[in-house]
Design a protein around this motif. Structure first.
Motif, PDB file in Angstrom:
ATOM      1  N   LYS A 122       0.822  -1.213   0.000  1.00 41.04           N
ATOM      2  CA  LYS A 122       0.000   0.000   0.000  1.00 41.04           C
ATOM      3  C   LYS A 122       0.858   1.267   0.000  1.00 41.04           C
ATOM      4  N   ILE A 123       2.100   1.140   0.485  1.00 40.47           N
ATOM      5  CA  ILE A 123       3.000   2.302   0.525  1.00 40.47           C
ATOM      6  C   ILE A 123       3.860   2.368  -0.731  1.00 40.47           C
ATOM      7  N   VAL A 124       4.454   1.231  -1.100  1.00 39.60           N
ATOM      8  CA  VAL A 124       5.392   1.204  -2.226  1.00 39.60           C
ATOM      9  C   VAL A 124       4.656   1.275  -3.562  1.00 39.60           C
ATOM     10  N   SER A 125       3.552   0.535  -3.673  1.00 44.02           N
ATOM     11  CA  SER A 125       2.792   0.506  -4.931  1.00 44.02           C
ATOM     12  C   SER A 125       1.333   0.843  -4.656  1.00 44.02           C
ATOM     13  N   PRO A 126       1.045   2.072  -4.231  1.00 45.49           N
ATOM     14  CA  PRO A 126      -0.331   2.427  -3.857  1.00 45.49           C
ATOM     15  C   PRO A 126      -1.279   2.347  -5.044  1.00 45.49           C
ATOM     16  N   GLN A 127      -2.466   1.828  -4.782  1.00 44.74           N
ATOM     17  CA  GLN A 127      -3.496   1.756  -5.809  1.00 44.74           C
ATOM     18  C   GLN A 127      -4.611   2.748  -5.480  1.00 44.74           C
ATOM     19  N   HIS A 128      -5.333   3.154  -6.517  1.00 48.03           N
ATOM     20  CA  HIS A 128      -6.428   4.097  -6.305  1.00 48.03           C
ATOM     21  C   HIS A 128      -7.523   3.449  -5.456  1.00 48.03           C
ATOM     22  N   GLU A 129      -7.889   4.121  -4.381  1.00 54.27           N
ATOM     23  CA  GLU A 129      -8.944   3.615  -3.513  1.00 54.27           C
ATOM     24  C   GLU A 129     -10.275   4.234  -3.913  1.00 54.27           C
ATOM     25  N   PRO A 130     -11.278   3.416  -4.234  1.00 55.70           N
ATOM     26  CA  PRO A 130     -12.587   3.979  -4.583  1.00 55.70           C
ATOM     27  C   PRO A 130     -13.223   4.667  -3.386  1.00 55.70           C
ATOM     28  N   SER A 131     -14.071   5.650  -3.651  1.00 54.28           N
ATOM     29  CA  SER A 131     -14.760   6.361  -2.572  1.00 54.28           C
ATOM     30  C   SER A 131     -15.676   5.403  -1.816  1.00 54.28           C
ATOM     31  N   LYS A 132     -15.719   5.573  -0.516  1.00 55.45           N
ATOM     32  CA  LYS A 132     -16.639   4.776   0.294  1.00 55.45           C
ATOM     33  C   LYS A 132     -18.049   5.351   0.143  1.00 55.45           C
ATOM     34  N   ARG A 133     -19.038   4.477   0.182  1.00 55.44           N
ATOM     35  CA  ARG A 133     -20.413   4.863  -0.150  1.00 55.44           C
ATOM     36  C   ARG A 133     -21.311   4.740   1.079  1.00 55.44           C
ATOM     37  N   VAL A 134     -22.081   5.795   1.344  1.00 59.73           N
ATOM     38  CA  VAL A 134     -22.977   5.819   2.502  1.00 59.73           C
ATOM     39  C   VAL A 134     -24.402   6.098   2.030  1.00 59.73           C
ATOM     40  N   LEU A 135     -25.316   5.235   2.433  1.00 61.29           N
ATOM     41  CA  LEU A 135     -26.736   5.442   2.147  1.00 61.29           C
ATOM     42  C   LEU A 135     -27.376   6.109   3.363  1.00 61.29           C
ATOM     43  N   VAL A 136     -27.964   7.297   3.165  1.00 58.74           N
ATOM     44  CA  VAL A 136     -28.620   8.041   4.247  1.00 58.74           C
ATOM     45  C   VAL A 136     -30.128   7.817   4.136  1.00 58.74           C
ATOM     46  N   VAL A 137     -30.725   7.246   5.193  1.00 62.40           N
ATOM     47  CA  VAL A 137     -32.167   7.000   5.229  1.00 62.40           C
ATOM     48  C   VAL A 137     -32.769   7.939   6.266  1.00 62.40           C
ATOM     49  N   GLU A 138     -33.426   9.000   5.819  1.00 63.63           N
ATOM     50  CA  GLU A 138     -33.922  10.058   6.699  1.00 63.63           C
ATOM     51  C   GLU A 138     -35.151  10.700   6.048  1.00 63.63           C
ATOM     52  N   ASP A 139     -36.309  10.677   6.752  1.00 58.80           N
ATOM     53  CA  ASP A 139     -37.539  11.219   6.156  1.00 58.80           C
ATOM     54  C   ASP A 139     -37.542  12.744   6.117  1.00 58.80           C
ATOM     55  N   ASP A 140     -36.774  13.404   6.998  1.00 56.16           N
ATOM     56  CA  ASP A 140     -36.674  14.864   7.007  1.00 56.16           C
ATOM     57  C   ASP A 140     -35.634  15.285   5.974  1.00 56.16           C
ATOM     58  N   GLU A 141     -36.094  15.946   4.908  1.00 54.41           N
ATOM     59  CA  GLU A 141     -35.194  16.278   3.803  1.00 54.41           C
ATOM     60  C   GLU A 141     -34.052  17.191   4.235  1.00 54.41           C
ATOM     61  N   SER A 142     -34.325  18.145   5.120  1.00 54.22           N
ATOM     62  CA  SER A 142     -33.270  19.064   5.567  1.00 54.22           C
ATOM     63  C   SER A 142     -32.196  18.318   6.349  1.00 54.22           C
ATOM     64  N   GLN A 143     -32.615  17.352   7.195  1.00 51.79           N
ATOM     65  CA  GLN A 143     -31.653  16.545   7.950  1.00 51.79           C
ATOM     66  C   GLN A 143     -30.849  15.650   7.014  1.00 51.79           C
ATOM     67  N   ALA A 144     -31.528  15.105   5.995  1.00 48.02           N
ATOM     68  CA  ALA A 144     -30.838  14.250   5.023  1.00 48.02           C
ATOM     69  C   ALA A 144     -29.792  15.057   4.257  1.00 48.02           C
ATOM     70  N   ASN A 145     -30.151  16.306   3.869  1.00 46.41           N
ATOM     71  CA  ASN A 145     -29.197  17.163   3.151  1.00 46.41           C
ATOM     72  C   ASN A 145     -28.009  17.525   4.024  1.00 46.41           C
ATOM     73  N   PHE A 146     -28.286  17.806   5.308  1.00 46.32           N
ATOM     74  CA  PHE A 146     -27.198  18.138   6.225  1.00 46.32           C
ATOM     75  C   PHE A 146     -26.182  16.991   6.312  1.00 46.32           C
ATOM     76  N   ALA A 147     -26.679  15.757   6.513  1.00 45.64           N
ATOM     77  CA  ALA A 147     -25.794  14.594   6.623  1.00 45.64           C
ATOM     78  C   ALA A 147     -25.044  14.360   5.319  1.00 45.64           C
ATOM     79  N   THR A 148     -25.744  14.530   4.186  1.00 48.61           N
ATOM     80  CA  THR A 148     -25.121  14.293   2.881  1.00 48.61           C
ATOM     81  C   THR A 148     -23.980  15.265   2.625  1.00 48.61           C
ATOM     82  N   VAL A 149     -24.208  16.559   2.886  1.00 49.78           N
ATOM     83  CA  VAL A 149     -23.164  17.575   2.669  1.00 49.78           C
ATOM     84  C   VAL A 149     -21.957  17.294   3.562  1.00 49.78           C
ATOM     85  N   LEU A 150     -22.223  16.964   4.816  1.00 54.01           N
ATOM     86  CA  LEU A 150     -21.131  16.693   5.757  1.00 54.01           C
ATOM     87  C   LEU A 150     -20.304  15.485   5.313  1.00 54.01           C
TER      88      LEU A 150
END
Length: 773
Positions: free
Chosen positions: A233-261
């Motif tokens: 991982k140090i000598v021959s580092p490979q591209h690490e894909p972005s980690k993916r998070v699914l946000v389940v939140e009925d309040d759209e403003s709260q969902a947007n806050f978590a997503t932006v963060l």
């Protein structure tokens, strides 16, 4: 065998296994598979995988596992391969041949010019060090081997190298190394990564390493595969894909806050406000973690978690609740539904990001480890835990009167004499090879310690098990006679314990077999020694084994032949734990290695408890005379709650020594106390009135245990040993719960620092000061 020769032999065997695989290959492209051909191919693949891991050849391991997965998936589904599968298999075989040929060519033509150096290894020339060097070179990297700190600074490669491996004997020079590296980083924007290798599981050394800023430290014997992966991982580092998070939140403003963060933290997110679409979202988005609200219309988070956890393929995905709910019962209900964590709003952004990233990272490690986490990396055998699980299952099944079950332990050294683990690994491998040839399909075998193996054997009767034990004794003896060297005499011992359902704790059967094998090793018994035989060799014609042991135990109490081992636990004030053990001069054989179970068996619990208290109070009196503020921790049997004389004895001893109970801590095994909590509460109350603190051992740290702690009003707990490797969140939650009940945490005694998570150093009130190896 030198490290270099050992690695050369592994590479030679790797080539041999490749040829064996090629010879069994033609049946696979034919598209007509049968059980024999597939099992032959899988066996050769398994050997290739094991040997490549031993050599640290991660490229080879990756290809063999890919081949194994294709063959296994097709065969287990009772199918024949399609043309795509066959083309892929042929391509992978070609890749495997080229990879192994490339490794051989690299070894033949490798140059060691300093300007090509990828790594520097500062070590002390042990044979195992050369195994590490060979493994690095096998992966195409150039390594400069040096033996003192001056050579490091004088090396022309110091400024260009990407990794520096350092044995911890050079730890005192690391500040100087870091200073030079920091300077180079400012001048050339290039800083080498440091990785420490240590021969000892010493917590003080591990903490010193952490305090230097180095996070990677490997303990010998090194898992070569893990080390090479870290270097890669140090000598021959490979591209690490972005980690993916699914946000389940009925309040759209709260969902947007978590997503932006989360986006700002480098995470890829998808938010949904309709909780009923969660399964579709998981299927399409394939998240690495689900961040979910608790209360939502249509379905709450607990119900959704239960639905998600019903699907086996979704089990590895961590689920974290983010809710304004602050009720502890509701939080526990959410966690019990299958969630991994619970964060209460408002939450600090750094806390949320750290929790999400840590959970994803931990889940990936667990998922990638898979069954490897239950395998001893040096031998390929199952670990002790697997054998204990098999033992649990075997005792829980409906007994079959036609079969007899047993545990057999084979020991190759005294527990205190295993400094050269490489030697015992070689002995184990040779012995296991001959034993495997006569094991039945349902038998289990595992490496139970550095110097021993254990087997769960099922046969039609005791005679068959004894015949099996005789056979493996002869096979191992013949094998070791050929391997006897100056470093190993060829001694070994075999112990046998029958599983007769007489023990509540099934671990006791393995302990019985291990005790028998240790005695067989020490006495050099020709053949095997059963657990029962240990007492039979001690009895006389006039005295039964149990009577003899009871007599021995009673005599030891009368003649002061029960000794105490001292162990310090550090905090503001030091605690000295006094652990009773029979002196070596006695012939006492402990039941399940427990002095308290043995005393209970021979109806000597009261006498043992009084003996321990008398010794502890004398110890406390001497400490008081010297002005020491040390506290004394004494283990006391749970039988004390039924004793009519225990409290009066302590009172009389305090009067005799003109002492008060302050400074004395008595530990009781909570599971044993739980049989009569009313009497336990009374006893602990009496001890408290004398100024004596009480401690609950084997504390499970669950809701029931916390209620018992509050009921008994004990002063402290010792977490159950299974919690010593808990993660940060669990440890933090345990500490919060216990401290809220005004109780302290004293960690149980262990033999090595790596048995305890470092997070306990902050959470526990008292931690062990030193360790035995």
């Amino acid at each position: 065998m030198s490290g270099e020769n050992e690695n050369n032999q592994l590479l030679h065997l790797l080539t041999e296994n490749l040829q064996q695989l090629i010879s069994s290959w033609p049946i696979l492209p034919s598209g007509i598979w049968n059980a024999s051909s597939v099992m032959t191919a899988l066996r050769h693949l398994s050997e290739l995988t094991r040997k490549s891991r031993q050599s640290g050849l991660i490229g080879v391991t990756g290809i063999t596992q890919a081949i194994d997965n294709i063959i296994t998936n097709v065969y287990q589904n009772a199918q024949q391969p399609d043309p795509v599968d066959i083309d892929r298999l042929n391509q992978l075989l070609n890749d495997l041949q080229q990879k192994i040929q490339s490794i051989q060519q690299q070894r033949d033509t490798a140059t060691h010019e300093q300007h090509d150096v990828d790594l520097i290894y500062l070590h002390n020339s042990n044979p195992s060090d050369y195994v590490i060097i060979e493994a690095i070179q096998n992966n195409g990297w150039q390594v400069l081997s040096i033996r003192n700190i001056e050579e490091l600074f004088e090396s022309n490669s110091f400024e260009q190298t990407k990794v520096i491996l350092i044995d911890t004997q050079y730890l005192e020079s690391v500040d100087q190394v870091n200073q030079v590296l920091d300077q180079l980083s400012e001048e050339k924007n290039n800083r080498s990564e440091l990785i420490f290798l240590t021969p000892d599981c010493d917590i003080e050394i591990r903490l010193q390493v952490l305090r230097t800023g180095v996070t990677q430290c490997f303990t010998k014997p090194i898992n070569i595969n893990d080390l090479i992966l870290s270097i890669s991982k140090i000598v021959s580092p490979q591209h690490e894909p972005s980690k993916r998070v699914l946000v389940v939140e009925d309040d759209e403003s709260q969902a947007n806050f978590a997503t932006v963060l989360l986006n700002k933290g480098g995470l890829k997110t998808l938010s949904i406000t309709n909780p009923l679409s969660v399964l579709d979202a998981v299927q399409q988005f394939q998240p690495d973690l689900i961040l979910m609200d608790l209360y939502m219309p249509g379905a709450n988070g607990i119900e959704l978690t239960q639905v998600i956890r019903e699907k086996v393929e979704l089990m590895p995905i961590p689920i974290v609740f983010l809710s304004g709910e602050d009720d502890m019962e509701k939080k526990l209900l959410a966690l019990n539904s299958g969630a991994d964590d619970f964060l209460t709003k408002p939450v600090r952004p750094q806390h949320l990001l750290a929790t999400v990233k840590t959970r994803i990272s931990r889940a990936e490690v667990v998922f990638s480890a898979g069954s490897k986490g239950y395998t001893d990396h040096t031998t390929g055998l199952a670990i002790r835990k697997i054998l204990l699980r098999s033992l649990d299952c075997s005792t829980q099944q409906t007994p079959n009167n036609n079969n007899t079950q047993s545990i057999i332990s084979v020991r190759f050294a005294d527990p205190d004499q295993h400094r050269h683990s490489e030697i015992y690994t070689a002995l184990l491998l040779k012995s296991v090879k001959v034993v495997n040839a006569i094991l039945d399909a349902n038998d289990k075998i595992a490496r139970t310690s550095v110097t021993s193996i254990g087997m769960l054997i099922v046969r039609e009767n005791a005679a068959a098990i004894e015949q099996f034990s005789d056979t493996i004794y002869k096979l191992i003896k013949e094998t070791l006679n050929k391997l006897t060297t100056e470093s190993h005499s060829g001694k070994f011992g075999i112990g046998l314990a029958y599983i007769d359902n007489s023990q509540e704790d099934t671990d006791a059967y393995l302990l019985q077999a291990e005790t028998a094998s240790l005695n067989a090793y020490r006495q050099q018994v020709g053949g095997y020694l059963t657990h029962k035989d240990q007492t039979e060799v001690l009895h006389t014609e006039e005295t039964s084994p149990d009577q003899f042991q009871q007599q021995q135990f009673n005599n030891a109490l009368v003649t002061n032949l029960i000794e105490f081992k001292e162990q310090a636990f550090s905090a503001t004030n030091q605690i000295i734990e006094l652990t009773p053990r029979p002196a070596p001069a006695t012939d006492i054989i402990l039941i399940s290695d427990s002095i308290f179970l043995t005393a209970e068996q021979y109806k000597l619990s009261d006498k043992l408890d009084q003996y321990i208290c008398q010794y502890g109070l004398n110890f406390l009196g001497k400490a008081a005379l010297t002005g020491s503020a040390e506290k004394i921790l004494l283990p006391i049997s749970a039988q004390a709650i039924h004793s009519d004389t225990f409290i009066n004895f302590i009172k009389s001893e305090l009067r005799r020594l003109q002492l008060v109970g302050t400074g004395l801590i008595m530990e009781f095994n909570l599971p044993a106390l739980a049989k009569d909590l009313k009497k336990a509460r009374y006893l602990l109350g009496e001890l408290s009135s004398l100024g004596i603190d009480t401690l609950l051992g084997n504390f499970a740290c669950n809701e029931t245990a916390y209620k018992v702690l509050a009921y008994l009003n004990a002063d402290g707990v010792r977490p159950h040993f299974t919690l010593l490797k808990a993660d940060y969140e669990e440890i933090n939650d345990i500490a919060t719960q216990i401290h809220s009940l005004n109780a302290t945490i004293i960690l149980p005694r262990v033999d090595s620092f790596d048995q305890v998570s470092l997070y306990w150093s902050d959470a526990a009130d008292y931690v062990q000061s030193s360790y035995d190896f």
